[in-house]
Motif scaffolding. Sequence first.
Motif, PDB file in Angstrom:
ATOM      1  N   ARG A   1      30.417  13.357   9.215  1.00  0.00           N
ATOM      2  CA  ARG A   1      30.707  11.915   9.143  1.00  0.00           C
ATOM      3  C   ARG A   1      29.734  11.120  10.013  1.00  0.00           C
ATOM      4  O   ARG A   1      28.917  11.691  10.733  1.00  0.00           O
ATOM      5  CB  ARG A   1      32.124  11.641   9.675  1.00  0.00           C
ATOM      6  N   ASP A   2      29.943   9.798  10.025  1.00  0.00           N
ATOM      7  CA  ASP A   2      29.127   8.939  10.893  1.00  0.00           C
ATOM      8  C   ASP A   2      29.849   8.627  12.202  1.00  0.00           C
ATOM      9  O   ASP A   2      29.461   7.724  12.939  1.00  0.00           O
ATOM     10  CB  ASP A   2      28.765   7.624  10.171  1.00  0.00           C
ATOM     11  N   ARG A   3      30.931   9.358  12.479  1.00  0.00           N
ATOM     12  CA  ARG A   3      31.754   9.029  13.648  1.00  0.00           C
ATOM     13  C   ARG A   3      32.379  10.279  14.239  1.00  0.00           C
ATOM     14  O   ARG A   3      32.425  11.323  13.576  1.00  0.00           O
ATOM     15  CB  ARG A   3      32.870   8.040  13.249  1.00  0.00           C
ATOM     16  N   ILE A   4      32.888  10.137  15.479  1.00  0.00           N
ATOM     17  CA  ILE A   4      33.644  11.219  16.103  1.00  0.00           C
ATOM     18  C   ILE A   4      35.131  11.099  15.716  1.00  0.00           C
ATOM     19  O   ILE A   4      35.556  10.101  15.137  1.00  0.00           O
ATOM     20  CB  ILE A   4      33.534  11.148  17.654  1.00  0.00           C
ATOM     21  N   GLY A   5      35.885  12.140  16.067  1.00  0.00           N
ATOM     22  CA  GLY A   5      37.349  12.034  15.974  1.00  0.00           C
ATOM     23  C   GLY A   5      37.981  12.781  14.820  1.00  0.00           C
ATOM     24  O   GLY A   5      39.176  13.066  14.859  1.00  0.00           O
ATOM     25  N   GLY A   6      37.201  13.071  13.757  1.00  0.00           N
ATOM     26  CA  GLY A   6      37.770  13.798  12.627  1.00  0.00           C
ATOM     27  C   GLY A   6      39.027  13.131  12.096  1.00  0.00           C
ATOM     28  O   GLY A   6      39.006  11.942  11.730  1.00  0.00           O
ATOM     29  N   ARG A   7      40.130  13.870  12.118  1.00  0.00           N
ATOM     30  CA  ARG A   7      41.379  13.340  11.561  1.00  0.00           C
ATOM     31  C   ARG A   7      42.132  12.426  12.523  1.00  0.00           C
ATOM     32  O   ARG A   7      43.241  11.982  12.218  1.00  0.00           O
ATOM     33  CB  ARG A   7      42.271  14.503  11.110  1.00  0.00           C
TER      34      ARG A   7
ATOM     35  N   TYR B   1      38.663  16.499  17.701  1.00  0.00           N
ATOM     36  CA  TYR B   1      39.019  16.818  19.093  1.00  0.00           C
ATOM     37  C   TYR B   1      38.677  18.260  19.453  1.00  0.00           C
ATOM     38  O   TYR B   1      38.306  18.555  20.587  1.00  0.00           O
ATOM     39  CB  TYR B   1      40.504  16.550  19.354  1.00  0.00           C
ATOM     40  N   CYS B   2      38.804  19.170  18.480  1.00  0.00           N
ATOM     41  CA  CYS B   2      38.491  20.573  18.773  1.00  0.00           C
ATOM     42  C   CYS B   2      37.002  20.732  19.074  1.00  0.00           C
ATOM     43  O   CYS B   2      36.618  21.283  20.118  1.00  0.00           O
ATOM     44  CB  CYS B   2      38.906  21.440  17.581  1.00  0.00           C
ATOM     45  N   GLY B   3      36.155  20.225  18.172  1.00  0.00           N
ATOM     46  CA  GLY B   3      34.713  20.347  18.368  1.00  0.00           C
ATOM     47  C   GLY B   3      34.247  19.580  19.602  1.00  0.00           C
ATOM     48  O   GLY B   3      33.374  20.042  20.345  1.00  0.00           O
ATOM     49  N   LEU B   4      34.842  18.409  19.841  1.00  0.00           N
ATOM     50  CA  LEU B   4      34.449  17.617  21.021  1.00  0.00           C
ATOM     51  C   LEU B   4      34.796  18.372  22.311  1.00  0.00           C
ATOM     52  O   LEU B   4      34.007  18.388  23.256  1.00  0.00           O
ATOM     53  CB  LEU B   4      35.171  16.253  21.016  1.00  0.00           C
ATOM     54  N   THR B   5      35.966  18.986  22.333  1.00  0.00           N
ATOM     55  CA  THR B   5      36.374  19.742  23.528  1.00  0.00           C
ATOM     56  C   THR B   5      35.441  20.932  23.736  1.00  0.00           C
ATOM     57  O   THR B   5      34.969  21.188  24.851  1.00  0.00           O
ATOM     58  CB  THR B   5      37.824  20.257  23.375  1.00  0.00           C
TER      59      THR B   5
ATOM     60  N   GLU C   1      43.541  22.659  22.496  1.00  0.00           N
ATOM     61  CA  GLU C   1      43.809  24.077  22.815  1.00  0.00           C
ATOM     62  C   GLU C   1      42.741  24.974  22.196  1.00  0.00           C
ATOM     63  O   GLU C   1      42.182  25.872  22.841  1.00  0.00           O
ATOM     64  CB  GLU C   1      45.199  24.460  22.256  1.00  0.00           C
ATOM     65  N   GLU C   2      42.427  24.721  20.945  1.00  0.00           N
ATOM     66  CA  GLU C   2      41.468  25.556  20.226  1.00  0.00           C
ATOM     67  C   GLU C   2      40.030  25.342  20.706  1.00  0.00           C
ATOM     68  O   GLU C   2      39.236  26.279  20.761  1.00  0.00           O
ATOM     69  CB  GLU C   2      41.568  25.252  18.729  1.00  0.00           C
ATOM     70  N   GLY C   3      39.692  24.098  21.036  1.00  0.00           N
ATOM     71  CA  GLY C   3      38.349  23.821  21.555  1.00  0.00           C
ATOM     72  C   GLY C   3      38.121  24.556  22.867  1.00  0.00           C
ATOM     73  O   GLY C   3      37.039  25.117  23.114  1.00  0.00           O
ATOM     74  N   GLU C   4      39.146  24.587  23.697  1.00  0.00           N
ATOM     75  CA  GLU C   4      39.079  25.324  24.968  1.00  0.00           C
ATOM     76  C   GLU C   4      38.871  26.813  24.698  1.00  0.00           C
ATOM     77  O   GLU C   4      38.048  27.472  25.330  1.00  0.00           O
ATOM     78  CB  GLU C   4      40.413  25.175  25.717  1.00  0.00           C
TER      79      GLU C   4
ATOM     80  N   ILE D   1      36.171   9.133  22.557  1.00  0.00           N
ATOM     81  CA  ILE D   1      34.822   8.769  23.024  1.00  0.00           C
ATOM     82  C   ILE D   1      34.568   9.296  24.441  1.00  0.00           C
ATOM     83  O   ILE D   1      33.444   9.600  24.818  1.00  0.00           O
ATOM     84  CB  ILE D   1      34.618   7.226  22.948  1.00  0.00           C
ATOM     85  N   ARG D   2      35.642   9.484  25.214  1.00  0.00           N
ATOM     86  CA  ARG D   2      35.474   9.996  26.587  1.00  0.00           C
ATOM     87  C   ARG D   2      34.924  11.417  26.580  1.00  0.00           C
ATOM     88  O   ARG D   2      34.100  11.783  27.400  1.00  0.00           O
ATOM     89  CB  ARG D   2      36.802   9.980  27.355  1.00  0.00           C
ATOM     90  N   PHE D   3      35.429  12.235  25.657  1.00  0.00           N
ATOM     91  CA  PHE D   3      34.963  13.621  25.561  1.00  0.00           C
ATOM     92  C   PHE D   3      33.459  13.626  25.239  1.00  0.00           C
ATOM     93  O   PHE D   3      32.673  14.357  25.835  1.00  0.00           O
ATOM     94  CB  PHE D   3      35.687  14.379  24.432  1.00  0.00           C
TER      95      PHE D   3
END
Length: 500
Positions: free
Chosen positions: A69-75, A47-51, A477-480, A256-258
Amino acid sequence: MTSRDGYNWTPSEGLQTGVPTIGKILPESNVSSNEKPYDVIVIGAGYCGLTAARNASLEGLQVLLLEGRDRIGGRSWSSNIQGYPFEMGGTWVHWGQSNTWREIMRYELHDQVEKSFNFEKGVKHFELNTPNGVTTMSHEQEDELLASALNKFTNIDGVYGRNTIPLPHDTFRTLGSADLDNISAKDRLNDIASILSPQERAVLEASILLASGGTLETTSFHEFMHWWAMCGYTYQGWLDMLITWKFKRGQSSFAIRFFQEALESKRLKYAFNSPVSHVRDNGKQVEVTTRDARKFQAAKVISAMPLNVLDRVTFDPPLSSGKQSALKIKHVNQTVKVHAELSNKDLRSWTGITYPHNELNYAIGDGTTPAGNTHIVCFGGQQNHIDPEVDISRTKRAVQSLFSAENYSNSHPAPAVERLVFHNWSKDEFAGGAWFFSPPGLLSNHLNDMRATHGNVVFANSDWALGWRSFIDGAIEEGERAALIVRRDLLGAKFDAPRL
Ligand code: FAD
């Protein structure tokens, strides 16, 4: 599509590695061979990197997102098995988590959340199983017991921590607050031992370990109090904000929206299956090298990788000694989260604690599967730690041990395990554990080190967020924050004209 992450076990098919998820991205890359240097490379698609990637690309920057990884979302990701979402990591959200809720409103997903608990049908009780025996009680009695225990634990100043941590986003504002980071949960338990009943002590210890995923000795009392303060200093807030609301279609339907919004900007390039091994900053440009020796250049890098695996990447020039110390200490959370589909269709309203002798200590009814079976979610941690895939019969036994024999009979048999679904976060090379939870001393000594920028590399992750640190909200918060730092540095004077 099936990610290589996660495990699914059924009696007929045995243990399978990899589970289906909408978080897997194909094609795995849209990078062409003759790319120019980027404005910013974001490492990590949690979520941080996606944001960060979304915000930076919407701001007009050319962004490359690299993910191991082969996917988004991390943890935080969900698997869809026969149309049913199992949350493999981060799950619960709440409107008190303002960054997360802002994003839920942005994507109009407010009607896509539902309650985990459903105390309306079937078995409506809480089972407390300790070496002293089994007690079965109503959910009202469960709440009373937990509230009483947690209130005693957190009442350090006569007002449940409100004076000591008056502003949880500025967690070390008072001297008293910093002192709490010198002691462990075990130290605090010893201090209040004489006022706890045996049942209070058992549910309290199980709750502390549910939060930290460590041991009582490795759990910072300060960080527990920080969570408590974020939850409004009450047991009801604790329950509501930590473990009540989840997405009907799973976390990946949110993440996936991000990613899609960033892609729509046409300024996002990405490459999955691209673990980064080396980051070199010559002061003017940063070069990022993947394990398979691909090299990418950018003016700035946002490292959105978690604390426990950051030492697997080399940085040139070397990281500050403070950051390196934090990387060595690591966070302590080795939570084991196991979903079990149970033959018993009546356990939707069931909750249980089996502590301290079981490998899984805490479980709640979490849903009803397409087959009409009960889905429960179970938690263990560092204490009696298991790798659930290594010995499935042991994992099944740990699930079944949550149900005390005396509540079942021939006419009302104990539930059989029809399916197990889990992700082993401890063995995960890109996580090195579950959500962040600090040992004593890590935050008071190194929070600023973890947050510090290193030349042209901005370090961002939920693990060192100020507010909902260790939550999805903290990742956003951190991605922002990271995207803003990069935007300010790169756009300079134009910075005053926000376009988000
Ligand atoms: P991450 O999600 O860890 O993202 C970092 C990304 O970096 C990952 O995708 C990783 O693969 C990638 N990466 C790492 N190393 C490299 C490399 N060398 N090269 C390239 N990529 C790399 N939070 C809640 O709010 N509610 C909950 O109910 C909740 N429950 C949880 C339950 C579990 C079991 C777990 C594990 C976590 C839970 N959390 C919960 C916490 C939440 O999931 C995390 O805090 C949040 O997802 C972290 O996001 P992040 O982007 O900061 O880090």
